[in-house]
Design a protein around this motif. Structure first.
Motif, PDB file in Angstrom:
ATOM      1  N   ASP A 146       1.053  -1.126  -0.052  1.00  0.00           N
ATOM      2  CA  ASP A 146       0.001   0.023  -0.006  1.00  0.00           C
ATOM      3  C   ASP A 146       1.013   1.114   0.006  1.00  0.00           C
ATOM      4  N   LEU A 147       1.030   2.032  -1.115  1.00  0.00           N
ATOM      5  CA  LEU A 147       2.121   3.024  -1.216  1.00  0.00           C
ATOM      6  C   LEU A 147       1.701   4.116  -0.496  1.00  0.00           C
ATOM      7  N   ASP A 148       0.351   4.578  -0.577  1.00  0.00           N
ATOM      8  CA  ASP A 148      -0.164   5.532   0.239  1.00  0.00           C
ATOM      9  C   ASP A 148       0.308   5.374   1.768  1.00  0.00           C
ATOM     10  N   ALA A 149       0.075   4.072   2.483  1.00  0.00           N
ATOM     11  CA  ALA A 149       0.537   4.069   3.708  1.00  0.00           C
ATOM     12  C   ALA A 149       2.020   3.913   3.977  1.00  0.00           C
ATOM     13  N   VAL A 150       2.855   3.581   2.841  1.00  0.00           N
ATOM     14  CA  VAL A 150       4.292   3.605   2.995  1.00  0.00           C
ATOM     15  C   VAL A 150       4.548   5.238   2.830  1.00  0.00           C
ATOM     16  N   GLY A 151       3.711   5.949   2.144  1.00  0.00           N
ATOM     17  CA  GLY A 151       4.139   7.326   1.995  1.00  0.00           C
ATOM     18  C   GLY A 151       3.940   8.246   3.442  1.00  0.00           C
ATOM     19  N   GLU A 152       2.770   7.580   4.200  1.00  0.00           N
ATOM     20  CA  GLU A 152       2.550   8.276   5.460  1.00  0.00           C
ATOM     21  C   GLU A 152       3.700   8.015   6.465  1.00  0.00           C
ATOM     22  N   ASP A 153       4.043   6.525   6.243  1.00  0.00           N
ATOM     23  CA  ASP A 153       5.035   6.346   7.176  1.00  0.00           C
ATOM     24  C   ASP A 153       6.416   7.034   7.051  1.00  0.00           C
ATOM     25  N   LEU A 154       6.725   7.185   5.671  1.00  0.00           N
ATOM     26  CA  LEU A 154       7.943   8.008   5.285  1.00  0.00           C
ATOM     27  C   LEU A 154       7.913   9.410   5.536  1.00  0.00           C
ATOM     28  N   ALA A 155       6.760   9.894   5.406  1.00  0.00           N
ATOM     29  CA  ALA A 155       6.616  11.234   5.582  1.00  0.00           C
ATOM     30  C   ALA A 155       6.982  11.732   7.321  1.00  0.00           C
ATOM     31  N   ALA A 156       6.503  10.620   8.169  1.00  0.00           N
ATOM     32  CA  ALA A 156       6.794  10.938   9.642  1.00  0.00           C
ATOM     33  C   ALA A 156       8.085  10.875   9.882  1.00  0.00           C
ATOM     34  N   ILE A 157       8.959   9.658   9.389  1.00  0.00           N
ATOM     35  CA  ILE A 157      10.453   9.743   9.701  1.00  0.00           C
ATOM     36  C   ILE A 157      10.888  10.901   8.970  1.00  0.00           C
ATOM     37  N   ALA A 158      10.588  11.513   7.808  1.00  0.00           N
ATOM     38  CA  ALA A 158      11.306  12.825   7.495  1.00  0.00           C
ATOM     39  C   ALA A 158      11.077  13.750   8.478  1.00  0.00           C
ATOM     40  N   SER A 159      10.023  13.792   9.004  1.00  0.00           N
ATOM     41  CA  SER A 159       9.711  15.017   9.743  1.00  0.00           C
ATOM     42  C   SER A 159      10.535  15.000  11.027  1.00  0.00           C
ATOM     43  N   LEU A 160      11.225  14.104  11.311  1.00  0.00           N
ATOM     44  CA  LEU A 160      12.405  13.944  12.499  1.00  0.00           C
ATOM     45  C   LEU A 160      13.481  14.852  12.084  1.00  0.00           C
ATOM     46  N   GLY A 161      13.578  15.089  10.792  1.00  0.00           N
ATOM     47  CA  GLY A 161      15.072  15.752  10.189  1.00  0.00           C
ATOM     48  C   GLY A 161      15.735  14.374   9.782  1.00  0.00           C
ATOM     49  N   ALA A 162      15.425  13.244   9.481  1.00  0.00           N
ATOM     50  CA  ALA A 162      16.106  12.219   9.135  1.00  0.00           C
ATOM     51  C   ALA A 162      16.384  12.586   7.495  1.00  0.00           C
ATOM     52  N   ASP A 163      17.461  11.803   6.977  1.00  0.00           N
ATOM     53  CA  ASP A 163      17.799  12.306   5.581  1.00  0.00           C
ATOM     54  C   ASP A 163      17.833  10.700   4.791  1.00  0.00           C
ATOM     55  N   HIS A 164      17.511   9.521   5.382  1.00  0.00           N
ATOM     56  CA  HIS A 164      17.401   8.421   4.661  1.00  0.00           C
ATOM     57  C   HIS A 164      16.634   7.350   5.382  1.00  0.00           C
ATOM     58  N   VAL A 165      16.479   6.363   4.717  1.00  0.00           N
ATOM     59  CA  VAL A 165      15.839   5.000   5.537  1.00  0.00           C
ATOM     60  C   VAL A 165      16.584   3.995   4.576  1.00  0.00           C
ATOM     61  N   ARG A 166      16.261   2.896   5.601  1.00  0.00           N
ATOM     62  CA  ARG A 166      16.728   1.527   5.177  1.00  0.00           C
ATOM     63  C   ARG A 166      15.490   0.609   5.085  1.00  0.00           C
ATOM     64  N   ILE A 167      15.553  -0.020   3.674  1.00  0.00           N
ATOM     65  CA  ILE A 167      14.399  -1.049   3.879  1.00  0.00           C
ATOM     66  C   ILE A 167      14.529  -2.226   3.407  1.00  0.00           C
ATOM     67  N   PHE A 168      13.486  -3.074   3.623  1.00  0.00           N
ATOM     68  CA  PHE A 168      13.868  -4.480   3.755  1.00  0.00           C
ATOM     69  C   PHE A 168      12.917  -5.516   2.941  1.00  0.00           C
ATOM     70  N   VAL A 215      17.431   6.398   0.086  1.00  0.00           N
ATOM     71  CA  VAL A 215      17.256   4.962   0.491  1.00  0.00           C
ATOM     72  C   VAL A 215      18.265   4.081   0.481  1.00  0.00           C
ATOM     73  N   VAL A 216      18.473   3.031   1.434  1.00  0.00           N
ATOM     74  CA  VAL A 216      19.310   1.938   1.371  1.00  0.00           C
ATOM     75  C   VAL A 216      18.538   0.865   1.278  1.00  0.00           C
ATOM     76  N   VAL A 217      18.734   0.024   0.355  1.00  0.00           N
ATOM     77  CA  VAL A 217      17.996  -1.360   0.020  1.00  0.00           C
ATOM     78  C   VAL A 217      18.809  -2.650   0.674  1.00  0.00           C
ATOM     79  N   ASP A 218      18.039  -3.373   1.606  1.00  0.00           N
ATOM     80  CA  ASP A 218      18.595  -4.430   2.040  1.00  0.00           C
ATOM     81  C   ASP A 218      18.340  -5.716   0.993  1.00  0.00           C
ATOM     82  N   ALA A 219      19.339  -6.446   0.789  1.00  0.00           N
ATOM     83  CA  ALA A 219      18.958  -7.428  -0.422  1.00  0.00           C
ATOM     84  C   ALA A 219      18.510  -8.756   0.092  1.00  0.00           C
ATOM     85  N   LEU A 220      18.960  -9.434   1.246  1.00  0.00           N
ATOM     86  CA  LEU A 220      18.677 -10.756   1.502  1.00  0.00           C
ATOM     87  C   LEU A 220      17.918 -10.717   2.758  1.00  0.00           C
ATOM     88  N   GLN A 221      16.726 -10.957   2.787  1.00  0.00           N
ATOM     89  CA  GLN A 221      15.838 -10.956   4.168  1.00  0.00           C
ATOM     90  C   GLN A 221      15.214 -12.250   4.286  1.00  0.00           C
TER      91      GLN A 221
END
Length: 423
Positions: free
Chosen positions: A35-57, A92-98
């Motif tokens: 659900d890309l809308d839910a993803v967008g809400e989550d990532l916007a919250a992370i960005a609001s902290l002043g973070a500049d990147h996320v790591r995804i799995f 974004v940092v993408v983790d390859a093998l989960q």
């Protein structure tokens, strides 16, 4: 996108701050019906902290359900999340093998039970996993906000002697596996910060085939995952000096193995486990960890674990996994999130640290499997470093490499065969 070594004309320190993204709805099972809308809400919250990147799995079995099948739709989903992150200003940092996440393993069926094969040494398996890493890298390579790929989340735990069903591997095989998959990442995405993320057995467990030298020499940065439930909190106490300086020590230990003085150090995972800390201790721990880590030269970035609490509707997680988020399962910011936001804001004005002080010697033998436990919490090197730090010496670590003759007690050398690699 800022280069890992880009000069900063303001004179402040360009340390990167990020968050390991745990989806609020459905946890990592959300990859099943993205659900890309839910993803967008989550990532916007992370960005609001002043973070500049996320790591995804992305989950390995969803990307490669059969050894010779890599799902284009699965790769497209990963690229879609990378693109959503760009809309809120996150790299974004993408983790390859989960892989392994929060006590659960996500291993494709073609590696288990009747199809049990060694993921590190079976030639067909290594070829297949390299193909996945390459295909994933190719799919995200064109994204302007891609920082790079990490091979997986603590995949080395599958080889550890304390694992319930380990994949046996020796040092040379572990090094070859790591180099092969990093080459695949580089082939798919020639530009990027590609890394291996080993958990701390690589640094502290004497019989572990993944070694500090591999972490410090392979890939484009040296990655550490620092957790105070490794014995630090249990031995020294939740509000102890050792807990406050645990990540700093780990970064200095990692820097001691660096083959190049300017090699970046990345605190890629650090979190506030409530199995050790009381909730009232968490803001202190967040501030202390960021502040002490910033005193480490060559620090590239700090990526906090994790963004959102695991929903209590999901079963069988260790209790602490439901509490590690900077936001709760409903998306509300927690005290940990406020403390991390404030620490990021304060760190933006930090300047590079002065050179470190006295070097604490870490003897290692000609066999890289020997003597690592001295650096673990409670070990002699750990204790000496903490004592020196408490005394205000701002210590570092220096690796002392001993020849076979010295290890055997050969008095003809008088110890002269020892060589030192400065931190």
């Amino acid at each position: 996108m800022m280069s890992a070594h880009a000069p900063d004309p303001t004179g402040t320190r360009p340390v990167r701050f990020g968050v390991n993204y745990t989806p609020r709805t459905g946890w990592f099972h959300s990859w099943l019906d993205l659900d890309l809308d839910a993803v967008g809400e989550d990532l916007a919250a992370i960005a609001s902290l002043g973070a500049d990147h996320v790591r995804i799995f992305p989950l390995w079995p969803l990307l490669q359900p059969n050894r010779t099948l890599i799902r284009p739709r699965g790769l497209d989903d990963v690229r879609a999340v990378v693109d959503v992150a760009a809309t809120v200003g996150l790299d974004v940092v993408v983790d390859a093998l989960q892989g392994h996440l929060s006590s659960f393993d996500f291993i494709p069926s073609w590696l288990t039970t009747w199809h049990r094969r060694n993921m590190f040494t079976d030639p067909e398996v290594v070829t297949a996993t390299a193909a996945l890493v390459r295909a994933l890298a190719e799919r995200v390579a064109g994204a302007p906000n891609l920082l790079g790929l990490t091979l997986g989340n603590e995949v080395n735990q599958f080889s550890a002697s304390n694992h319930p069903d380990p994949d046996a591997v020796d040092v040379e095989q572990a090094s070859t596996w790591t180099a092969t998959l990093l080459d695949a990442a580089r082939q798919g995405a020639p530009r990027g910060l590609h890394t291996v993320a080993n958990y701390d057995a690589a640094w502290f467990m004497d019989d572990h085939a993944f070694t500090p030298d591999q972490s410090a020499e392979l890939g484009d940065a040296t990655v550490v995952h620092s957790w105070i439930f490794d014995g630090t909190g249990q031995r020294y106490g939740a509000r102890s000096y050792e807990v406050a300086h645990r990540a700093e020590y780990y970064l200095e230990l990692a820097r001691a193995f660096s083959p190049a003085p300017q090699r970046p150090l990345w605190l890629q995972e650090v979190g506030a486990p409530r199995s050790i800390l009381e909730e009232a201790d968490v803001p202190w721990f967040v501030r202390s960890t960021v502040e002490t880590s910033l005193d480490c030269p060559e620090l590239w970035g700090i990526t906090w674990w994790c963004s959102h609490d695991v929903s209590r509707d999901l079963a069988d997680f260790p209790p602490l996994e439901h509490t590690l988020g900077l936001f709760d399962e409903h998306g509300r910011i927690k005290g940990a999130g406020e403390a991390f936001r404030d620490a990021i804001a304060g760190a933006r004005e930090s300047t590079p640290p002065a050179p470190r002080g006295r070097a604490i010697a870490l003897p290692v033998g000609p066999d890289p499997l020997l003597r690592r436990s001295a650096a673990a919490p409670g070990g002699s090197v750990f204790e000496e470093w903490m004592d020196a730090s408490r005394a205000g010496e701002r210590p570092t670590v220096e690796v002392v490499r001993e020849s076979a003759e010295v290890r055997a007690g050969d008095t003809r050398t008088g110890g002269a065969a020892a060589t030192r690699m400065g931190a």
